[in-house]
Design a protein around this motif. Structure first.
Motif, PDB file in Angstrom:
ATOM      1  N   LEU A 187       0.863  -1.174   0.000  1.00  0.00           N
ATOM      2  CA  LEU A 187       0.000   0.000   0.000  1.00  0.00           C
ATOM      3  C   LEU A 187       0.903   1.229   0.000  1.00  0.00           C
ATOM      4  CD1 LEU A 187      -2.984   0.933   0.075  1.00  0.00           C
ATOM      5  CD2 LEU A 187      -2.677   1.261   2.553  1.00  0.00           C
ATOM      6  N   GLN A 188       0.990   1.875  -1.151  1.00  0.00           N
ATOM      7  CA  GLN A 188       1.747   3.116  -1.266  1.00  0.00           C
ATOM      8  C   GLN A 188       0.829   4.266  -0.860  1.00  0.00           C
ATOM      9  OE1 GLN A 188       5.062   3.708  -2.162  1.00  0.00           O
ATOM     10  NE2 GLN A 188       4.590   5.816  -1.560  1.00  0.00           N
ATOM     11  N   MET A 189       1.248   5.024   0.127  1.00  0.00           N
ATOM     12  CA  MET A 189       0.426   6.106   0.650  1.00  0.00           C
ATOM     13  C   MET A 189       1.152   7.431   0.442  1.00  0.00           C
ATOM     14  SD  MET A 189      -0.974   4.335   4.157  1.00  0.00           S
ATOM     15  CE  MET A 189       0.612   4.424   4.968  1.00  0.00           C
ATOM     16  N   ASN A 190       0.569   8.293  -0.359  1.00  0.00           N
ATOM     17  CA  ASN A 190       1.134   9.611  -0.635  1.00  0.00           C
ATOM     18  C   ASN A 190       0.204  10.699  -0.116  1.00  0.00           C
ATOM     19  OD1 ASN A 190       3.243   8.345  -2.065  1.00  0.00           O
ATOM     20  ND2 ASN A 190       2.082   8.413  -3.985  1.00  0.00           N
ATOM     21  N   SER A 191       0.730  11.900  -0.013  1.00  0.00           N
ATOM     22  CA  SER A 191      -0.059  13.054   0.439  1.00  0.00           C
ATOM     23  C   SER A 191      -0.817  12.729   1.727  1.00  0.00           C
ATOM     24  CB  SER A 191      -1.037  13.485  -0.655  1.00  0.00           C
ATOM     25  OG  SER A 191      -0.357  13.810  -1.847  1.00  0.00           O
ATOM     26  N   LEU A 192      -0.115  12.170   2.665  1.00  0.00           N
ATOM     27  CA  LEU A 192      -0.755  11.717   3.899  1.00  0.00           C
ATOM     28  C   LEU A 192      -1.312  12.889   4.696  1.00  0.00           C
ATOM     29  CD1 LEU A 192       1.728   8.899   4.803  1.00  0.00           C
ATOM     30  CD2 LEU A 192      -0.738   8.612   4.630  1.00  0.00           C
ATOM     31  N   LYS A 193      -2.415  12.613   5.373  1.00  0.00           N
ATOM     32  CA  LYS A 193      -3.106  13.607   6.185  1.00  0.00           C
ATOM     33  C   LYS A 193      -3.188  13.118   7.625  1.00  0.00           C
ATOM     34  CE  LYS A 193      -6.148  14.638   2.254  1.00  0.00           C
ATOM     35  NZ  LYS A 193      -7.561  14.707   1.796  1.00  0.00           N
ATOM     36  N   PRO A 194      -3.322  14.021   8.581  1.00  0.00           N
ATOM     37  CA  PRO A 194      -3.463  13.572   9.982  1.00  0.00           C
ATOM     38  C   PRO A 194      -4.618  12.587  10.171  1.00  0.00           C
ATOM     39  CG  PRO A 194      -2.994  15.912   9.922  1.00  0.00           C
ATOM     40  CD  PRO A 194      -3.200  15.482   8.486  1.00  0.00           C
ATOM     41  N   GLU A 195      -5.679  12.721   9.405  1.00  0.00           N
ATOM     42  CA  GLU A 195      -6.808  11.804   9.539  1.00  0.00           C
ATOM     43  C   GLU A 195      -6.516  10.404   8.997  1.00  0.00           C
ATOM     44  OE1 GLU A 195      -6.814  14.857   8.149  1.00  0.00           O
ATOM     45  OE2 GLU A 195      -8.186  14.953   6.424  1.00  0.00           O
ATOM     46  N   ASP A 196      -5.357  10.207   8.381  1.00  0.00           N
ATOM     47  CA  ASP A 196      -4.943   8.860   7.972  1.00  0.00           C
ATOM     48  C   ASP A 196      -4.306   8.088   9.121  1.00  0.00           C
ATOM     49  OD1 ASP A 196      -3.872  10.300   4.878  1.00  0.00           O
ATOM     50  OD2 ASP A 196      -5.696   9.120   5.217  1.00  0.00           O
TER      51      ASP A 196
END
Length: 124
Positions: free
Chosen positions: A81-90
């Protein structure tokens, strides 16, 4: 039955990236569709993404579409799972799991082989 171990979590600033891995044991990995779910404190486990057994079809929650990419390598018995542009809600514990049948379910009930999870924390 497949057994799964997640890795790759950590602490990252908002806007950053992480790649999670889920290593599977068992000879039947390629028979399963695979899913990623996450659970934040005090919240229910929610669907993040899923991929068909062949890797030819992928599915995403609206909240991660365009930012996360699920992929798999059946030769390595691994799903990513590549996760980009992460946000605090992630921020959550991320789990992978296996399911028979397609399209893969977006609810946790039918899934099996849950790993221990990997913590992802996104700071603002």
């Amino acid at each position: 039955q497949v057994q799964l171990v997640e890795s790759g979590g950590g602490l990252v600033q908002a806007g950053g990236s992480l790649r999670l891995s889920c290593a599977a044991s068992g000879r039947t990995f390629s028979s399963y569709a695979m899913g990623w779910f996450r659970q934040a404190p005090g919240k229910e486990r929610e669907f993040v993404a899923a991929i068909s057994w062949s890797g030819g079809s992928t599915y995403y929650a609206d909240s991660v579409k365009g930012r996360f990419t699920i992929s798999r390598d059946n030769a390595k018995n691994t799903v990513y799972l590549q996760m980009n542009s992460l946000k605090p809600e992630d921020t959550a514990v991320y789990y992978c799991a296996a399911v028979l049948g397609e399209p893969p379910s977006r609810i946790a009930g039918p899934y099996d082989g849950w790993g221990q999870g990997t913590q992802v924390t996104v700071s603002s």
